[in-house]
Design a protein around this motif. Structure first.
Motif, mmCIF file in Angstrom:
data_model
loop_
_atom_site.group_PDB
_atom_site.id
_atom_site.type_symbol
_atom_site.label_atom_id
_atom_site.label_comp_id
_atom_site.label_asym_id
_atom_site.label_seq_id
_atom_site.Cartn_x
_atom_site.Cartn_y
_atom_site.Cartn_z
ATOM 1 N N PRO A 1 36.500 59.574 50.387
ATOM 2 C CA PRO A 1 37.720 59.684 49.579
ATOM 3 C C PRO A 1 38.745 60.646 50.177
ATOM 4 C CG PRO A 1 35.883 60.793 48.494
ATOM 5 C CD PRO A 1 35.339 60.166 49.731
ATOM 6 N N GLN B 1 30.776 53.070 47.152
ATOM 7 C CA GLN B 1 31.988 53.472 47.871
ATOM 8 C C GLN B 1 31.744 53.417 49.373
ATOM 9 O OE1 GLN B 1 33.808 56.769 46.052
ATOM 10 N NE2 GLN B 1 35.487 56.868 47.488
ATOM 11 N N LYS C 1 45.382 54.114 48.156
ATOM 12 C CA LYS C 1 45.077 54.457 49.553
ATOM 13 C C LYS C 1 45.991 53.709 50.530
ATOM 14 C CE LYS C 1 40.821 56.064 50.530
ATOM 15 N NZ LYS C 1 39.416 56.207 50.764
ATOM 16 N N ALA D 1 44.095 57.553 40.969
ATOM 17 C CA ALA D 1 44.373 56.122 40.782
ATOM 18 C C ALA D 1 44.149 55.746 39.313
ATOM 19 C CB ALA D 1 43.481 55.287 41.698
ATOM 20 N N GLU D 2 43.060 56.250 38.752
ATOM 21 C CA GLU D 2 42.766 55.971 37.342
ATOM 22 C C GLU D 2 43.872 56.533 36.440
ATOM 23 O OE1 GLU D 2 39.540 57.362 33.957
ATOM 24 O OE2 GLU D 2 39.019 57.592 36.066
ATOM 25 N N ASP E 1 41.132 60.730 45.123
ATOM 26 C CA ASP E 1 41.977 59.536 45.094
ATOM 27 C C ASP E 1 41.612 58.618 43.932
ATOM 28 O OD1 ASP E 1 39.552 58.597 46.154
ATOM 29 O OD2 ASP E 1 40.408 57.995 48.075
ATOM 30 N N ARG E 2 40.332 58.435 43.676
ATOM 31 C CA ARG E 2 39.928 57.517 42.601
ATOM 32 C C ARG E 2 40.330 58.030 41.225
ATOM 33 N NH1 ARG E 2 34.430 57.825 40.152
ATOM 34 N NH2 ARG E 2 33.906 60.032 40.266
ATOM 35 N N THR F 1 42.315 52.159 43.245
ATOM 36 C CA THR F 1 42.160 53.132 44.331
ATOM 37 C C THR F 1 42.614 52.519 45.650
ATOM 38 O OG1 THR F 1 40.277 54.084 43.155
ATOM 39 C CG2 THR F 1 40.536 54.703 45.460
#
Length: 185
Positions: free
Chosen positions: A87, A83, A45, A34-35, A30-31, A41
């Motif tokens: 994830p 975190q 989410k 997102a980037e 996910d991160r 992120t």
């Protein structure tokens, strides 16, 4: 990665390095998505949670604590930070679905680039598989003929062994870096 970076400027290698093989699927975190999509992120989410019904398990799943620790230990960078949540990871289908729920122009164009990379990876894998099958067939035919000529039979076996090694290089585990825990000494 800044939001002003064009999706065409991002090399395939960067996308490929963000693809992992988990639970029998090629997935992206996910991160990382997102980037690439140019969103936080947290925002990504939230969009997923609001639209969870369009993400079956073969599109997206949450990593287990054990999977996350293994993935983190393989990561070369220490950008995981503090975190707090495990994830989500997205398969090729999930990447496409994600672009529909994030609803940004960059997410849509970037998801196309990511899907193209997934497709090229699949085509490369199939090409290697076809070559390997053809080599094995040729090897069987030649070895049957060359058993009579023992020296040449061994030479041909050696050549095929080298070719197979080139097509299927041994996967070496990534070298761990960072501080050693007292258990690892």
């Amino acid at each position: 990665m800044s939001k002003s970076v064009s999706t065409s400027v991002i090399p395939d290698e960067i996308i490929i390095n963000k693809i992992f093989y988990i639970r029998g699927h090629k997935v992206m975190l996910d991160r990382d998505l997102a980037e690439l999509y140019g969103v936080e992120t947290k925002v990504l989410k939230q969009a997923v949670k609001r639209n969870i019904e369009v993400f079956p398990e073969h599109f997206m799943f949450e990593l287990t604590d054990k999977e996350f620790k293994i993935l983190r230990s393989q990561s070369v960078t220490s950008s995981w930070g503090g975190q707090r949540y495990l994830p989500f990871v997205f398969t090729e289908h999930g990447v496409l679905q994600l672009a529909n729920v994030v609803k940004s122009k960059r997410a849509k164009t970037m998801s196309i680039r990511i899907i193209e990379v997934f497709v090229r990876m699949r085509e490369t894998l199939l090409t290697h598989k076809d070559i390997l099958l053809q080599l094995e067939s040729l090897e069987k035919k030649l070895l049957k003929q060359d058993k009579k000529m023992d020296k040449y039979g061994r030479d041909i076996e050696l050549i095929f062994a080298y070719l197979k090694e080139l097509l299927n290089p041994p996967q070496e585990p990534r070298k761990k870096i960072g501080y050693k825990l007292s258990k690892e000494k």
